[in-house]
Scaffold this active site. Structure first.
Site, PDB file in Angstrom:
ATOM      1  N   GLY A  81      35.390  36.765  22.055  1.00 48.53           N
ATOM      2  CA  GLY A  81      33.992  37.194  21.929  1.00 48.53           C
ATOM      3  C   GLY A  81      33.674  38.256  22.959  1.00 48.53           C
ATOM      4  O   GLY A  81      33.625  37.973  24.155  1.00 48.53           O
ATOM      5  N   VAL A  82      33.497  39.503  22.480  1.00 46.96           N
ATOM      6  CA  VAL A  82      33.232  40.596  23.434  1.00 46.96           C
ATOM      7  C   VAL A  82      31.814  41.115  23.227  1.00 46.96           C
ATOM      8  O   VAL A  82      31.590  42.295  22.940  1.00 46.96           O
ATOM      9  CB  VAL A  82      34.300  41.717  23.356  1.00 46.96           C
ATOM     10  CG1 VAL A  82      35.590  41.244  23.983  1.00 46.96           C
ATOM     11  CG2 VAL A  82      34.544  42.180  21.914  1.00 46.96           C
ATOM     12  N   GLY A  83      30.845  40.215  23.344  1.00 46.87           N
ATOM     13  CA  GLY A  83      29.430  40.576  23.214  1.00 46.87           C
ATOM     14  C   GLY A  83      28.796  40.806  24.570  1.00 46.87           C
ATOM     15  O   GLY A  83      29.405  41.410  25.465  1.00 46.87           O
ATOM     16  N   LYS A 100      13.200  22.736  28.714  1.00 45.90           N
ATOM     17  CA  LYS A 100      13.456  23.694  27.635  1.00 45.90           C
ATOM     18  C   LYS A 100      12.346  23.526  26.610  1.00 45.90           C
ATOM     19  O   LYS A 100      11.810  22.425  26.431  1.00 45.90           O
ATOM     20  CB  LYS A 100      14.810  23.369  26.992  1.00 45.90           C
ATOM     21  CG  LYS A 100      15.487  24.542  26.368  1.00 45.90           C
ATOM     22  CD  LYS A 100      16.379  25.289  27.352  1.00 45.90           C
ATOM     23  CE  LYS A 100      17.104  26.428  26.673  1.00 45.90           C
ATOM     24  NZ  LYS A 100      18.068  27.098  27.512  1.00 45.90           N
ATOM     25  N   VAL A 146      28.254  38.993  27.122  1.00 47.44           N
ATOM     26  CA  VAL A 146      28.966  38.504  28.309  1.00 47.44           C
ATOM     27  C   VAL A 146      30.426  38.985  28.288  1.00 47.44           C
ATOM     28  O   VAL A 146      30.930  39.498  29.290  1.00 47.44           O
ATOM     29  CB  VAL A 146      28.951  36.958  28.381  1.00 47.44           C
ATOM     30  CG1 VAL A 146      29.722  36.476  29.603  1.00 47.44           C
ATOM     31  CG2 VAL A 146      27.519  36.428  28.408  1.00 47.44           C
TER      32      VAL A 146
HETATM   33  P1  NAD Z   1      26.755  37.643  21.897  1.00 43.81           P
HETATM   34  O1  NAD Z   1      26.188  37.211  20.606  1.00 43.81           O
HETATM   35  O2  NAD Z   1      26.260  38.886  22.564  1.00 43.81           O
HETATM   36  O3  NAD Z   1      28.359  37.822  21.748  1.00 43.81           O
HETATM   37  C1  NAD Z   1      29.170  36.880  21.113  1.00 43.81           C
HETATM   38  C2  NAD Z   1      30.357  37.616  20.500  1.00 43.81           C
HETATM   39  O4  NAD Z   1      31.239  36.641  19.965  1.00 43.81           O
HETATM   40  C3  NAD Z   1      29.976  38.550  19.346  1.00 43.81           C
HETATM   41  O5  NAD Z   1      30.612  39.792  19.538  1.00 43.81           O
HETATM   42  C4  NAD Z   1      30.488  37.825  18.101  1.00 43.81           C
HETATM   43  O6  NAD Z   1      30.888  38.710  17.067  1.00 43.81           O
HETATM   44  C5  NAD Z   1      31.663  37.060  18.667  1.00 43.81           C
HETATM   45  N1  NAD Z   1      32.055  35.864  17.918  1.00 43.81           N
HETATM   46  C6  NAD Z   1      31.265  34.969  17.281  1.00 43.81           C
HETATM   47  N2  NAD Z   1      32.009  33.983  16.750  1.00 43.81           N
HETATM   48  C7  NAD Z   1      33.297  34.253  17.063  1.00 43.81           C
HETATM   49  C8  NAD Z   1      34.529  33.600  16.831  1.00 43.81           C
HETATM   50  N3  NAD Z   1      34.598  32.464  16.132  1.00 43.81           N
HETATM   51  N4  NAD Z   1      35.668  34.164  17.323  1.00 43.81           N
HETATM   52  C9  NAD Z   1      35.612  35.315  18.020  1.00 43.81           C
HETATM   53  N5  NAD Z   1      34.469  35.979  18.281  1.00 43.81           N
HETATM   54  C10 NAD Z   1      33.328  35.451  17.818  1.00 43.81           C
HETATM   55  O7  NAD Z   1      26.622  36.370  22.865  1.00 43.81           O
HETATM   56  P2  NAD Z   1      26.679  36.365  24.454  1.00 43.81           P
HETATM   57  O8  NAD Z   1      25.292  36.539  24.999  1.00 43.81           O
HETATM   58  O9  NAD Z   1      27.775  37.260  24.921  1.00 43.81           O
HETATM   59  O10 NAD Z   1      27.057  34.849  24.737  1.00 43.81           O
HETATM   60  C11 NAD Z   1      28.368  34.378  24.500  1.00 43.81           C
HETATM   61  C12 NAD Z   1      28.426  32.883  24.758  1.00 43.81           C
HETATM   62  O11 NAD Z   1      28.048  32.620  26.118  1.00 43.81           O
HETATM   63  C13 NAD Z   1      27.447  32.049  23.900  1.00 43.81           C
HETATM   64  O12 NAD Z   1      28.023  30.788  23.668  1.00 43.81           O
HETATM   65  C14 NAD Z   1      26.241  31.882  24.810  1.00 43.81           C
HETATM   66  O13 NAD Z   1      25.511  30.714  24.488  1.00 43.81           O
HETATM   67  C15 NAD Z   1      26.918  31.739  26.154  1.00 43.81           C
HETATM   68  N6  NAD Z   1      26.059  32.109  27.290  1.00 43.81           N
HETATM   69  C16 NAD Z   1      25.548  33.359  27.367  1.00 43.81           C
HETATM   70  C17 NAD Z   1      24.764  33.717  28.448  1.00 43.81           C
HETATM   71  C18 NAD Z   1      24.204  35.113  28.591  1.00 43.81           C
HETATM   72  O14 NAD Z   1      23.803  35.473  29.696  1.00 43.81           O
HETATM   73  N7  NAD Z   1      24.189  35.930  27.541  1.00 43.81           N
HETATM   74  C19 NAD Z   1      24.494  32.777  29.444  1.00 43.81           C
HETATM   75  C20 NAD Z   1      25.034  31.489  29.345  1.00 43.81           C
HETATM   76  C21 NAD Z   1      25.823  31.174  28.246  1.00 43.81           C
END
Ligand code: NAD
Length: 355
Positions: A184-186, A82, A188
């Site tokens: 968390g509905v972002g 990393k 992923v």
């Molecule tokens: P993102 O930022 O697109 O979505 C995260 C969502 O969680 C947002 O909608 C945010 O408003 C919400 N959120 C934040 N804090 C919160 C809380 N306390 N309670 C409820 N909702 C909350 O992130 P993402 O890319 O969807 O990733 C989500 C998680 O998965 C992260 O921990 C990330 O490190 C992990 N992850 C993501 C990927 C990827 O491919 N994007 C891969 C491996 C791990």
């Protein structure tokens, strides 16, 4: 180099740390190579402001080790690495491009021992800038990397993990009628919600962005719950897809779920939390295994795979990895976290013996 930086390097068990101070921007560049037993190190490049450079180095080391575990757990032939660009303040324009090109030159000197990609604070556009001076970067060239967003692939991996967990817990991997809480509905969580909805799950959604949760819930006919009450929701699966450390000594006694299976990184506050879940009879899918889908997709593209269906098939094998981990854990009456770590050690040991 400060004494603390030296001490961090001295006490680390990884293979090497490449350190450079970028004078024009005042940025500390750290490339942590944790293990190349399985292949060249492959992991994202994080750019952020840290209070101290030492925090950036620690982050790089911790994340590099995490990548070693991730690749080994899903048996992909990459090593753990990393990079961190510990900037003094957010950079834009020429300053940012200059730093990224100098970072690219540094990658070039490593001759492919480490390949960088997008991570927190960097974008595909940044990787294109790095790509101007080195090919040891992924996600820059749309022909080689047709997929830019790892989210849906990570979500596919989580879906597979949920199936493996349901099979293990109930002897039936069917999602139909299961109550699933997505926190968390972002990037992923949203595609995961769609996939689970298509398979007949009863969904409860929560997000600190309430409008986002509401819009998706309306679209899917799902329930929503306020973030502060989410962990008390009675459900079969709790899928943490937001932030880390939601599982701790305070939250675990409150959980009303059978399984924890979600994408968030570092879900446990401390490794003992895996035992707390185990003691409560809650099945935990180790985060670095279940959330490997996006990494696998980029790894496959790096190996030359362009076909999305083929990439998806490889991601779907997360289900097999987790099945084996759950079975091992059950046989030894240990937590799946312990079983996953033993699997990682076994895969790395085999690779070392063969090299
Ligand atoms: P993102 O930022 O697109 O979505 C995260 C969502 O969680 C947002 O909608 C945010 O408003 C919400 N959120 C934040 N804090 C919160 C809380 N306390 N309670 C409820 N909702 C909350 O992130 P993402 O890319 O969807 O990733 C989500 C998680 O998965 C992260 O921990 C990330 O490190 C992990 N992850 C993501 C990927 C990827 O491919 N994007 C891969 C491996 C791990």
């Amino acid at each position: 180099m400060t004494d603390l930086l030296k001490e961090l390097v001295r006490s680390w068990e990884g293979e090497a740390v490449v350190t450079k101070y970028d004078r024009p921007t005042g940025t500390w560049i750290f490339i942590a190579l944790h293990s190349t037993a399985l292949g060249a190190a492959f992991g994202g490049c994080r750019m952020r402001v840290y209070e101290r450079p030492e925090d950036g180095l620690e982050d790089a080391m911790r994340l590099a080790e995490g990548m070693t575990h991730k690749w080994a757990a899903v048996e992909m032939e990459f090593g753990g690495g990393k990079s961190v660009l510990a900037v003094k303040q957010p950079l834009t324009g020429g300053d940012r491009a200059g730093l990224l090109r100098r970072f690219g030159h540094l990658l070039e000197t490593l001759g492919g021992r480490y390949m960088a990609g997008v991570d927190l604070g960097t974008t595909p556009e940044d990787m294109r800038t790095v790509n101007e001076v080195t090919s040891y970067v992924c996600g820059a060239d749309r022909n080689r990397f047709p997929i830019e967003d790892p989210g849906p692939f990570t979500a596919t991996g989580v879906l597979m993990g949920i199936r493996a967990a349901l099979q293990h817990r109930f002897g039936d991997e069917s999602i139909q009628g299961r109550r699933i809480l997505i926190q968390g509905v972002g990037d992923v969580g949203a595609p995961l919600a769609h996939m689970l909805n298509d398979e007949g799950a009863s969904l409860t959604l929560t997000d600190i962005d309430q409008a986002r949760a509401r819009t998706l819930a309306d679209e899917l006919g799902a329930e929503i719950v306020a973030p502060e009450r989410a962990l008390e929701v009675e459900c079969n699966i709790y899928a943490p897809c937001a932030v880390g450390a939601t599982l701790n000594a305070t939250s675990i006694p409150k959980l009303q779920c059978d399984v924890v299976a979600g994408s968030a990184n570092n879900q446990l506050s401390e490794s003992d939390d895996a035992n707390r879940l185990h003691d409560r009879g809650i099945l935990y899918a180790p985060d670095y295994v279940i959330n490997a889908g996006g990494a696998i997709a980029f790894g496959m593209m790096f190996k030359g795979m362009r076909d999305e269906a083929g990439i998806r098939l490889r991601v779907e094998r997360i289900r097999d990895s987790l099945r084996e981990i759950f079975d091992q854990a059950a046989r030894r009456n240990e937590s799946p976290l312990v079983a996953a770590r033993k699997r990682v050690d076994r895969v790395l040991e085999t690779a070392r013996r063969q090299s």
